[in-house]
Design a protein around this motif. Sequence first.
Motif, mmCIF file in Angstrom:
data_model
loop_
_atom_site.group_PDB
_atom_site.id
_atom_site.type_symbol
_atom_site.label_atom_id
_atom_site.label_comp_id
_atom_site.label_asym_id
_atom_site.label_seq_id
_atom_site.Cartn_x
_atom_site.Cartn_y
_atom_site.Cartn_z
ATOM 1 N N TYR A 215 19.692 17.813 -41.506
ATOM 2 C CA TYR A 215 20.899 18.495 -41.982
ATOM 3 C C TYR A 215 22.109 17.557 -41.921
ATOM 4 N N ALA A 216 22.209 16.785 -40.840
ATOM 5 C CA ALA A 216 23.312 15.824 -40.729
ATOM 6 C C ALA A 216 23.239 14.788 -41.845
ATOM 7 N N LEU A 217 22.035 14.325 -42.153
ATOM 8 C CA LEU A 217 21.873 13.333 -43.220
ATOM 9 C C LEU A 217 22.229 13.918 -44.577
ATOM 10 N N SER A 218 21.907 15.191 -44.778
ATOM 11 C CA SER A 218 22.235 15.820 -46.062
ATOM 12 C C SER A 218 23.747 15.957 -46.244
ATOM 13 N N MET A 219 24.490 16.065 -45.131
ATOM 14 C CA MET A 219 25.948 16.161 -45.207
ATOM 15 C C MET A 219 26.627 14.799 -45.270
ATOM 16 N N TRP A 225 29.956 9.329 -43.234
ATOM 17 C CA TRP A 225 29.319 9.162 -41.927
ATOM 18 C C TRP A 225 30.281 9.417 -40.767
ATOM 19 N N THR A 226 31.580 9.366 -41.011
ATOM 20 C CA THR A 226 32.537 9.569 -39.917
ATOM 21 C C THR A 226 32.905 11.033 -39.724
ATOM 22 N N SER A 227 32.341 11.921 -40.522
ATOM 23 C CA SER A 227 32.657 13.341 -40.411
ATOM 24 C C SER A 227 32.195 13.896 -39.066
ATOM 25 N N THR A 228 33.038 14.727 -38.464
ATOM 26 C CA THR A 228 32.701 15.330 -37.165
ATOM 27 C C THR A 228 31.437 16.190 -37.227
ATOM 28 N N PRO A 229 31.265 17.081 -38.239
ATOM 29 C CA PRO A 229 30.019 17.863 -38.291
ATOM 30 C C PRO A 229 28.776 16.988 -38.403
ATOM 31 N N VAL A 230 28.862 15.880 -39.142
ATOM 32 C CA VAL A 230 27.711 14.985 -39.272
ATOM 33 C C VAL A 230 27.314 14.438 -37.914
ATOM 34 N N TRP A 231 28.281 13.944 -37.173
ATOM 35 C CA TRP A 231 27.975 13.374 -35.863
ATOM 36 C C TRP A 231 27.554 14.446 -34.859
ATOM 37 N N ALA A 232 28.136 15.649 -34.971
ATOM 38 C CA ALA A 232 27.760 16.731 -34.048
ATOM 39 C C ALA A 232 26.293 17.111 -34.231
ATOM 40 N N PHE A 233 25.880 17.300 -35.477
ATOM 41 C CA PHE A 233 24.476 17.651 -35.726
ATOM 42 C C PHE A 233 23.548 16.485 -35.408
ATOM 43 N N LEU A 412 22.241 6.895 -46.631
ATOM 44 C CA LEU A 412 22.821 5.581 -46.343
ATOM 45 C C LEU A 412 23.223 4.862 -47.631
ATOM 46 N N ALA A 413 22.326 4.851 -48.619
ATOM 47 C CA ALA A 413 22.618 4.154 -49.873
ATOM 48 C C ALA A 413 23.776 4.810 -50.621
ATOM 49 N N LEU A 414 23.793 6.148 -50.626
ATOM 50 C CA LEU A 414 24.857 6.847 -51.343
ATOM 51 C C LEU A 414 26.210 6.601 -50.689
ATOM 52 N N SER A 415 26.253 6.619 -49.362
ATOM 53 C CA SER A 415 27.533 6.384 -48.674
ATOM 54 C C SER A 415 28.025 4.960 -48.900
ATOM 55 N N MET A 416 27.121 3.979 -48.930
ATOM 56 C CA MET A 416 27.520 2.603 -49.197
ATOM 57 C C MET A 416 28.029 2.447 -50.626
ATOM 58 N N ALA A 417 27.336 3.078 -51.581
ATOM 59 C CA ALA A 417 27.707 2.930 -52.985
ATOM 60 C C ALA A 417 29.071 3.553 -53.284
ATOM 61 N N LEU A 418 29.402 4.647 -52.590
ATOM 62 C CA LEU A 418 30.636 5.374 -52.884
ATOM 63 C C LEU A 418 31.792 5.011 -51.964
ATOM 64 N N ALA A 419 31.558 4.097 -51.015
ATOM 65 C CA ALA A 419 32.554 3.822 -49.972
ATOM 66 C C ALA A 419 33.873 3.320 -50.534
ATOM 67 N N GLY A 420 33.860 2.535 -51.602
ATOM 68 C CA GLY A 420 35.089 1.952 -52.114
ATOM 69 C C GLY A 420 35.798 2.783 -53.168
ATOM 70 N N LEU A 421 35.408 4.044 -53.318
ATOM 71 C CA LEU A 421 35.956 4.887 -54.379
ATOM 72 C C LEU A 421 36.783 6.027 -53.812
ATOM 73 N N SER A 422 37.717 6.507 -54.588
ATOM 74 C CA SER A 422 38.530 7.656 -54.187
ATOM 75 C C SER A 422 37.684 8.926 -54.270
ATOM 76 N N PRO A 423 38.096 10.009 -53.576
ATOM 77 C CA PRO A 423 37.342 11.275 -53.665
ATOM 78 C C PRO A 423 37.183 11.770 -55.096
ATOM 79 N N GLY A 424 38.212 11.592 -55.933
ATOM 80 C CA GLY A 424 38.104 12.036 -57.316
ATOM 81 C C GLY A 424 37.058 11.253 -58.086
ATOM 82 N N SER A 425 37.010 9.937 -57.869
ATOM 83 C CA SER A 425 36.006 9.114 -58.532
ATOM 84 C C SER A 425 34.611 9.431 -58.019
#
Length: 476
Positions: A215-219, A225-233, A412-425
């Motif tokens: 569930y944490a990975l799906s979020m 990865w720095t989201s509090t719910p992700v780390w909590a789960f 992991l791959a999705l977070s790396m690919a989207l890391a340099g983009l704004s939320p809208g992008s």
Amino acid sequence: MAADDADKAGWPVLAAASAGALLCFLNLSALNVALPAVARSLHASPTQASWILLSYMLVSTVCILSFGRLADLWGRRRLFLAGLALFVAACAACALAPTAGFMLASRIGQAVGAAGVMANASALVSDAFGRRKMGLALGVLAMVAALAQVVGPLAGGFVVSWWGWRVLFMLNVPLGLCVLAWSCKVLPASPMVQAERFDLAGAALSFAGIGCVIYALSMAGPRGWTSTPVWAFMLAGAVAVVLFCGVQMRVASPLVDPSLFTDRGRRTAYAGILLLSMTQAAPLLLVALYLQACAGLAASEAGLRIAPVAVGMLMAAPVAGILLRRFRAETLCVGAMLLAGCALAFLGALLRPEMGGMQLSIGLWALGLGIGSFVTPNNASILQSVAPVRRGIANGVRSTLQNTGIMVGTALALSMALAGLSPGSQRTILGNGGATLSTADVAAFTRGAGSALFLLAVLCLAGAVLIACSRTPHPD
């Protein structure tokens, strides 16, 4: 002669196991195309729509480990038939679903039934064949999974376009009943193990641990990865896994026999499937998103462009099973991971909006060859190295690691690919926004996706080195 007779008797079992696995995998891959139609028809919220899709992988992954152990205790035939019957009933419920909530509950039922099928398919085939033909039979089973990845989206799009999404689920009912009748006829009776108990405490902890981690990975993808719910789960899952390991070392009849990990070759095979599965789905998602967001292709065109991966798997899986008669499983696995790693590095270097279609096809096809060449010998090496009464849980551990690896690699791959983009992008790339990407966004996504592909390549190469270094001397 006796071995040949046993192998002949195993082909009907292989047909039943393959048909059951095909239904489950087709259902998973076809819904990727049908989900928008389902969400519109049932007025599902974005959260409900995503969980209609994600719940299948989450629930089936959580259940497979316990079902593998139950198969050893209760009998593989019984659990396979029960899982298939539940899957067929849940398909009918999905077809008749009046609301999004009812659909989600039905999908959970599908996942539980599918876990009963998938936890037993490889073990049933292994029991039905002698050592000489086991590799070929497992290769055919792996080929069926690859075939579902090719046929599922194409068939799903056709059925939904012509008859609607409800027909997609309803078609599984008569097909499933036919497979159920055939399985009842050909699957051999399997004895129950009376001397051992089912580890309820271990099962509960495995449910909690695997469920929280998945569930944490799906979020992690949408929230970061720095989201509090992700780390909590993730933390809750890690605690549950540690407690699970402690329980397994103390109970008389553990859910997962610790002796499964005392053999170095088997332990390495488990590590190998975890590493390779991290590269199994993530590259396809990245390339499909990139083709749509940066190259301007429609979803159907992007789906056709990534089909060479499944074609490569389809070609390689049975061939790898045949090669097991001449080469050691470790040798084939090392070669397969090297091939997959080189293909991923090639794709990472190739990635750009104007990349050639032929080059992309070659890279994806080579990746499929590597994945297909690994799965068969890896599965065979695990199942051949354990006693028949432990094949259910041995395969359950392998399937759990495979599904977990897919989720870890994708997040992991999705977070790396989207890391340099704004939320809208990011929303635009993920299909939830209507704007087009700027030149800077295209460059950032290209760098991020390329870096993710190179990281996945490194994981494959690390797996090849790990397996090569842990090889044991060939017995005389």
